[in-house]
Design a protein around this motif. Structure first.
Motif, PDB file in Angstrom:
ATOM      1  N   PRO A  93     122.012  62.145  36.273  1.00 38.44           N
ATOM      2  CA  PRO A  93     121.746  60.943  37.063  1.00 38.44           C
ATOM      3  C   PRO A  93     121.056  61.295  38.378  1.00 38.44           C
ATOM      4  N   THR A  94     120.320  60.348  38.889  1.00 38.21           N
ATOM      5  CA  THR A  94     119.587  60.537  40.138  1.00 38.21           C
ATOM      6  C   THR A  94     120.393  60.005  41.326  1.00 38.21           C
ATOM      7  N   ILE A  95     119.856  60.221  42.509  1.00 36.29           N
ATOM      8  CA  ILE A  95     120.474  59.677  43.721  1.00 36.29           C
ATOM      9  C   ILE A  95     120.621  58.164  43.599  1.00 36.29           C
ATOM     10  N   SER A  96     119.634  57.517  42.994  1.00 34.71           N
ATOM     11  CA  SER A  96     119.680  56.060  42.839  1.00 34.71           C
ATOM     12  C   SER A  96     120.864  55.620  41.988  1.00 34.71           C
ATOM     13  N   HIS A  97     121.141  56.355  40.913  1.00 29.64           N
ATOM     14  CA  HIS A  97     122.304  56.027  40.073  1.00 29.64           C
ATOM     15  C   HIS A  97     123.600  56.169  40.871  1.00 29.64           C
ATOM     16  N   TYR A  98     123.670  57.226  41.661  1.00 30.44           N
ATOM     17  CA  TYR A  98     124.898  57.445  42.441  1.00 30.44           C
ATOM     18  C   TYR A  98     125.027  56.452  43.595  1.00 30.44           C
ATOM     19  N   PHE A  99     123.901  55.923  44.070  1.00 30.36           N
ATOM     20  CA  PHE A  99     123.968  54.848  45.061  1.00 30.36           C
ATOM     21  C   PHE A  99     124.654  53.618  44.455  1.00 30.36           C
ATOM     22  N   TYR A 125     112.124  34.010  54.095  1.00 29.33           N
ATOM     23  CA  TYR A 125     113.403  34.043  54.790  1.00 29.33           C
ATOM     24  C   TYR A 125     114.423  34.982  54.147  1.00 29.33           C
ATOM     25  N   ARG A 126     114.028  35.659  53.010  1.00 27.55           N
ATOM     26  CA  ARG A 126     115.042  36.459  52.327  1.00 27.55           C
ATOM     27  C   ARG A 126     114.538  37.691  51.574  1.00 27.55           C
ATOM     28  N   ASP A 127     113.223  37.831  51.349  1.00 26.39           N
ATOM     29  CA  ASP A 127     112.699  38.919  50.516  1.00 26.39           C
ATOM     30  C   ASP A 127     112.207  40.087  51.360  1.00 26.39           C
ATOM     31  N   VAL A 128     112.759  41.276  51.086  1.00 25.17           N
ATOM     32  CA  VAL A 128     112.431  42.484  51.835  1.00 25.17           C
ATOM     33  C   VAL A 128     111.922  43.546  50.871  1.00 25.17           C
ATOM     34  N   PHE A 129     110.828  44.205  51.237  1.00 31.71           N
ATOM     35  CA  PHE A 129     110.238  45.269  50.411  1.00 31.71           C
ATOM     36  C   PHE A 129     110.304  46.593  51.143  1.00 31.71           C
ATOM     37  N   TRP A 130     110.882  47.608  50.466  1.00 39.40           N
ATOM     38  CA  TRP A 130     110.869  48.986  50.990  1.00 39.40           C
ATOM     39  C   TRP A 130     109.965  49.797  50.076  1.00 39.40           C
ATOM     40  N   GLU A 131     108.879  50.329  50.612  1.00 37.99           N
ATOM     41  CA  GLU A 131     107.885  51.030  49.798  1.00 37.99           C
ATOM     42  C   GLU A 131     108.182  52.525  49.720  1.00 37.99           C
ATOM     43  N   GLY A 132     108.277  53.029  48.498  1.00 37.19           N
ATOM     44  CA  GLY A 132     108.520  54.446  48.279  1.00 37.19           C
ATOM     45  C   GLY A 132     109.294  54.662  47.000  1.00 37.19           C
ATOM     46  N   ASN A 133     109.666  55.922  46.728  1.00 40.16           N
ATOM     47  CA  ASN A 133     110.429  56.153  45.502  1.00 40.16           C
ATOM     48  C   ASN A 133     111.887  55.733  45.711  1.00 40.16           C
ATOM     49  N   CYS A 134     112.559  55.467  44.617  1.00 38.68           N
ATOM     50  CA  CYS A 134     113.880  54.846  44.679  1.00 38.68           C
ATOM     51  C   CYS A 134     114.921  55.731  45.360  1.00 38.68           C
ATOM     52  N   ASP A 135     114.908  57.019  45.080  1.00 39.92           N
ATOM     53  CA  ASP A 135     115.893  57.904  45.693  1.00 39.92           C
ATOM     54  C   ASP A 135     115.774  57.900  47.211  1.00 39.92           C
ATOM     55  N   ASP A 136     114.540  57.968  47.703  1.00 38.13           N
ATOM     56  CA  ASP A 136     114.331  57.945  49.155  1.00 38.13           C
ATOM     57  C   ASP A 136     114.777  56.611  49.749  1.00 38.13           C
ATOM     58  N   GLY A 137     114.504  55.529  49.028  1.00 39.47           N
ATOM     59  CA  GLY A 137     114.910  54.216  49.507  1.00 39.47           C
ATOM     60  C   GLY A 137     116.422  54.073  49.592  1.00 39.47           C
ATOM     61  N   CYS A 138     117.121  54.599  48.593  1.00 39.92           N
ATOM     62  CA  CYS A 138     118.586  54.542  48.596  1.00 39.92           C
ATOM     63  C   CYS A 138     119.165  55.377  49.730  1.00 39.92           C
ATOM     64  N   ARG A 139     118.572  56.539  49.973  1.00 44.29           N
ATOM     65  CA  ARG A 139     119.055  57.379  51.065  1.00 44.29           C
ATOM     66  C   ARG A 139     118.762  56.726  52.421  1.00 44.29           C
ATOM     67  N   ALA A 140     117.601  56.087  52.526  1.00 46.71           N
ATOM     68  CA  ALA A 140     117.258  55.416  53.784  1.00 46.71           C
ATOM     69  C   ALA A 140     118.226  54.270  54.067  1.00 46.71           C
ATOM     70  N   LEU A 141     118.586  53.512  53.043  1.00 45.33           N
ATOM     71  CA  LEU A 141     119.528  52.411  53.229  1.00 45.33           C
ATOM     72  C   LEU A 141     120.911  52.937  53.584  1.00 45.33           C
ATOM     73  N   CYS A 142     121.329  53.993  52.898  1.00 47.48           N
ATOM     74  CA  CYS A 142     122.636  54.583  53.209  1.00 47.48           C
ATOM     75  C   CYS A 142     122.672  55.144  54.621  1.00 47.48           C
ATOM     76  N   SER A 143     121.539  55.653  55.098  1.00 46.11           N
ATOM     77  CA  SER A 143     121.472  56.151  56.469  1.00 46.11           C
ATOM     78  C   SER A 143     121.731  55.026  57.466  1.00 46.11           C
ATOM     79  N   LEU A 144     121.114  53.871  57.225  1.00 48.01           N
ATOM     80  CA  LEU A 144     121.332  52.721  58.101  1.00 48.01           C
ATOM     81  C   LEU A 144     122.778  52.214  58.030  1.00 48.01           C
ATOM     82  N   LEU A 145     123.362  52.325  56.835  1.00 45.48           N
ATOM     83  CA  LEU A 145     124.716  51.833  56.624  1.00 45.48           C
ATOM     84  C   LEU A 145     125.788  52.808  57.111  1.00 45.48           C
ATOM     85  N   GLY A 146     125.374  54.052  57.426  1.00 48.24           N
ATOM     86  CA  GLY A 146     126.349  55.081  57.792  1.00 48.24           C
ATOM     87  C   GLY A 146     127.043  55.685  56.590  1.00 48.24           C
TER      88      GLY A 146
END
Length: 367
Positions: free
Chosen positions: A155-161, A323-344
Motif C-alpha cells: 500500500p502507498t502513503i495514500s492508502h495509509y492516509f 464555495y466548496r471545491d478545493v483542488f490540490w495539484e500533485g501526486n496523491c502521496d504528496d497531497g496526503c502528506r501535505a494535508l496531514c502536515s496542516l492537520l498535525g
C-alpha cells in the motif's frame, strides 16, 4: 445479501449494462441508472430545467448553499476537518493512489496499461477486460494478471492516509475504482470499503457460481494454468470478481451509495480522472453544502459539460461563486502528506506507514 451473493451477481448476464473504460487496474464500470435512485432523477430533471432557462433567471432563482469552509483553500479544508462539523468523510479513489506502489494506471502515455498491451495481439487494448473476449480467450487476461497480481505490491502513503482517517473515526466509507486490494492490505476494515469495480479478493466459477479464495486463484495463475472449477461435474472457467466491460457493478456499490452520501460532511477525491460513470457521478451525490477536495495531478470532474448536465453539476473549482471545491495539484502521496502536515498528523502517518510496511516485510520472510 452476503458478500458471495454480491460478487456472484456480477456474473449474471441479465444484469449487464453498457460500459466504458476506467483508469484503474482492470476496473471497468457501466453507465447504469439504478432503479429507485430518486436523487439521481431529481438532479437530472433539475439540470434540464436550468439548462433551458436564461442565465440571469437561473442565477436569481437558485439559492446559495451555506459555505462551511472558512476559506475555500487547502488550509480551509484542514480547519474544517478539525471542526466539530466534520464527522463523516467519504473518500473516492482511483488508480492514482496506487501508481507509487508500482501498479500502472490505464491512461498515462507510455506507462499506462493500455499503451503496453500490444504484446497480447488483442483486437483492441480494452478487449483484455471484455467479458465476451475473456470467455473465448482467457489466456491473455491471466498472463497479465500474473504480472500485476495483488500481493506483489505494498500500500502507498495514500492508502495509509485513508486508514488514518478510520483510526481517527472520521472515515464513513472508502469507495475505490481499483481492484488491487491495497485498501485491505493497508488494514482498512472490510465494512469501510466499497470496491466499486470489483476485486481480486474473491473469484467465482462462471458456470456454477462456486466461490474461490484469492490465495487459491493466485496459486493456479502462478503455475501458468487457466483456473477451472474443481467440481468434477462442472469444470467451468473461474473469473476474479472484478467488473469487466459488459458486467454490472456490485450490488454493494448501489446499496452503500444510497445509504452513505446524504451523511457525508467532507468528500475527498484522489487519483481519478472522474470519467467513468456511475462512479464519477458520486461527487454530486453529497449534499450541496458538503465541501469537496480533489487531490490529483490535474483537475478532473469539471470539464465535460454534457456529462455535468446529465449526472450533476460537477466540480466547480474556477467558478467565481465557488464555495466548496478545493483542488490540490500533485501526486496523491504528496497531497496526503501535505494535508496531514496542516492537520498535525504527519508524524502519525509516517509511523503508520513504517510500522505496517515492516509487518508486510516480516510476513513475506515467514512464507
Amino acid at each position: 445479501m452476503s458478500e458471495k451473493d454480491e460478487c456472484s451477481a456480477n456474473n449474471d448476464p441479465n444484469l449487464a449494462g453498457s460500459s466504458e473504460q476506467d483508469e484503474s487496474l482492470g476496473a471497468t464500470g457501466g453507465a447504469e441508472l439504478e432503479n429507485g435512485n430518486i436523487n439521481f432523477l431529481e438532479k437530472f430533471m433539475e439540470q434540464l430545467k436550468l439548462f433551458n432557462k436564461p442565465a440571469q433567471e437561473t442565477e436569481d432563482e437558485k439559492p446559495k448553499p451555506e459555505q462551511l469552509l472558512k476559506e475555500v483553500t487547502f488550509q480551509g479544508v484542514s480547519d474544517y476537518i478539525q471542526s466539530p462539523k466534520c464527522k463523516n468523510i467519504i473518500v473516492l479513489s482511483g488508480a492514482g493512489i496506487s501508481t507509487s506502489a508500482g501498479i500502472p494506471d490505464f491512461r498515462s502515455p507510455g506507462s499506462g496499461l493500455y499503451d503496453n498491451l500490444q504484446k497480447f495481439d488483442l483486437p483492441s487494448p480494452q478487449s483484455i477486460f471484455e467479458i465476451s473476449y475473456f470467455k473465448q480467450k482467457p489466456e491473455a487476461f491471466f498472463t497479465l494478471a500474473k504480472e500485476l497480481y495483488p500481493g506483489e505490491f505494498k500500500p502507498t502513503i495514500s492508502h495509509y492516509f485513508i486508514k488514518l482517517l478510520e483510526t481517527k473515526k472520521l472515515l464513513l466509507r472508502a469507495y475505490t475504482q481499483n481492484i488491487d486490494t491495497l485498501e485491505r492490505v493497508a488494514g482498512i476494515s472490510d465494512d469501510k470499503i466499497v470496491e466499486a469495480h470489483g476485486t481480486f479478493h474473491t473469484s467465482h466459477c462462471l458456470s456454477c457460481g462456486k466461490s474461490y479464495t484469492q490465495s487459491w486463484m493466485r496459486d493456479v495463475i502462478f503455475k501458468d494454468e487457466i483456473p477451472r472449477c474443481t467440481d468434477e461435474s462442472c469444470g467451468g472457467l473461474i473469473k476474479p470478481d472484478i467488473v469487466f466491460f459488459g458486467e454490472s457493478l456490485p450490488p454493494r456499490f448501489h446499496t452503500k451509495r444510497m445509504e452513505d452520501f446524504n451523511k457525508c460532511d467532507l468528500l475527498i477525491v484522489m487519483g481519478t480522472s472522474l470519467k467513468v460513470q456511475p462512479f464519477a457521478s458520486l461527487v454530486d451525490s453529497v449534499p450541496d453544502t458538503t465541501p469537496r477536495l480533489l487531490i490529483n495531478r490535474e483537475k478532473s470532474g469539471s470539464e465535460d459539460v454534457m456529462l455535468m448536465m446529465i449526472f450533476g453539476g460537477g466540480m466547480r473549482f474556477d467558478d467565481e461563486d465557488n464555495y466548496r471545491d478545493v483542488f490540490w495539484e500533485g501526486n496523491c502521496d504528496d497531497g496526503c502528506r501535505a494535508l496531514c502536515s496542516l492537520l498535525g498528523w504527519l508524524k502519525e502517518l509516517d509511523e503508520l506507514v513504517e510500522t505496517e510496511r515492516k509487518k508486510i516485510d516480516e510476513a513475506k520472510t515467514k512464507m
